[in-house]
Design an enzyme around this catalytic site. Structure first.
Site, mmCIF file in Angstrom:
data_model
loop_
_atom_site.group_PDB
_atom_site.id
_atom_site.type_symbol
_atom_site.label_atom_id
_atom_site.label_comp_id
_atom_site.label_asym_id
_atom_site.label_seq_id
_atom_site.Cartn_x
_atom_site.Cartn_y
_atom_site.Cartn_z
ATOM 1 N N GLY A 57 6.411 2.077 -6.524
ATOM 2 C CA GLY A 57 7.084 0.982 -5.827
ATOM 3 C C GLY A 57 8.080 0.254 -6.699
ATOM 4 N N TYR A 83 -10.366 -6.381 13.498
ATOM 5 C CA TYR A 83 -9.335 -6.296 12.466
ATOM 6 C C TYR A 83 -8.619 -7.629 12.297
ATOM 7 C CZ TYR A 83 -5.029 -5.163 10.000
ATOM 8 O OH TYR A 83 -3.997 -5.152 9.091
#
Length: 315
Positions: free
Chosen positions: A28, A179
């Site tokens: 990244g 979630y």
């Protein structure tokens, strides 16, 4: 108590010495703290290999760095998507083919606060799959090369590890029920830390030559929230980034560069800003909550991670 190991101003890149000829692999690294880490290391004469998902953005990042440091700057990228385990395997194979030494692997890439539950191609909750399983596999595939170089693995965690369940939800790691973006992100970062601390134990037991460190960037103005968070989260973060409680991406890179280059660091530790709420300020050793290295949980997570990634470590 604030860590004074590096003086009142904390660790800064001026301390970096002896990295000429060394190679640092960073996930990244085409934006944010990862990009700034690459800049700092290139400035000191090191070589940098970026492992990034976007070929287009990576080419732009490499062009920027070569424009700044010259056409001979030793920087390249290898395409890799941490959320796609076959992609991780292909990238690792390319690195092992082309890169003869790895002095440090910096596990910098992450996604955060994904608003709606998503799954990777392997069926893992996206934040756990990207942040933990992808890096777990990558570190395992590159471990022997790092060991040959007496190198390091640097895991970039987050203070977000304190904001969730403070353990691993083994009965529902993919959040099939209830979630929520923040607890799922928190679990993924805690999993990364537990992986690192368990790896420390295994390396010591096996007598291998890899040092493993854990750090966090504090509150830094990076693209992390902007690229994966929901609309309200992105707006809130944009407002926060205008306040003095958020530092630059360049300063956010200090902890990971320190862990990749500084000698004499403690392994069972968490390094990052030591100022206000440990979000900004001088870089040093911060507070580490003991549940982050609970041995029973670490071992269980390791075994589960080997099963989920299909990779068995040799340590």
């Amino acid at each position: 108590m604030t860590d004074k190991t590096f003086g009142a101003h904390g660790w800064t890149p001026e301390r970096i010495d002896g990295v000429e000829g060394k190679t640092f692999v960073i996930t990244g690294a085409n934006a944010g703290a990862g990009f700034q880490a690459a800049r700092t290391l290139l400035r000191k004469g090191a070589a940098v290999v970026m492992l990034n998902r976007s070929a287009e953005r990576s080419a732009e990042a490499v062009a920027k760095l070569k424009d700044e440091f010259g056409a001979a700057a030793r920087v390249r990228f290898v395409q890799m998507d941490l959320a796609d385990l076959p992609s991780v395997r292909r990238a690792a194979a390319e690195v092992l083919r082309d890169i003869p030494r790895i002095d440090a692997l910096i596990c910098n890439a992450a996604i955060a606060q994904v608003p709606n539950r998503q799954l990777t191609k392997a069926g893992h909750e996206s934040q756990l799959g990207t942040n933990h399983y992808g890096h777990f596999l990558l570190c395992g595939l590159l471990f022997d090369r790092i060991d040959e170089s007496n190198g390091r693995i640097v895991v970039v965690a987050s203070l977000g590890y304190k904001m969730g369940l403070r353990t691993i939800q083994f009965d529902d790691m993919n959040w099939d029920k209830n979630y929520r973006a923040n607890p799922a992100y928190s679990q993924s970062k805690l999993a990364q830390m537990m992986f690192a601390y368990e790896l420390q134990d295994r390396v010591a037991r096996a007598g291998r030559n890899v040092a493993v460190y854990v750090c966090h960037p504090g509150a830094s103005a990076t693209s992390l929230i902007r690229t994966s968070g929901g609309l309200m989260t992105r707006f809130t973060w944009w407002l926060m980034s205008k306040l003095p409680i958020v530092q630059t991406a360049e300063r956010g890179a200090y902890p990971e560069v320190m862990c990749a280059t500084e000698d004499g660091l403690e392994q069972r530790a968490l390094y990052g800003p030591t100022g206000r709420m440990e979000m900004v300020g001088p870089v040093g050793r911060g507070r580490l909550e003991p549940y982050a290295y609970d041995k029973e949980t670490m071992v269980r997570l390791w075994e589960r991670s080997e099963a989920e990634t299909g990779f068995r470590w040799a340590v």
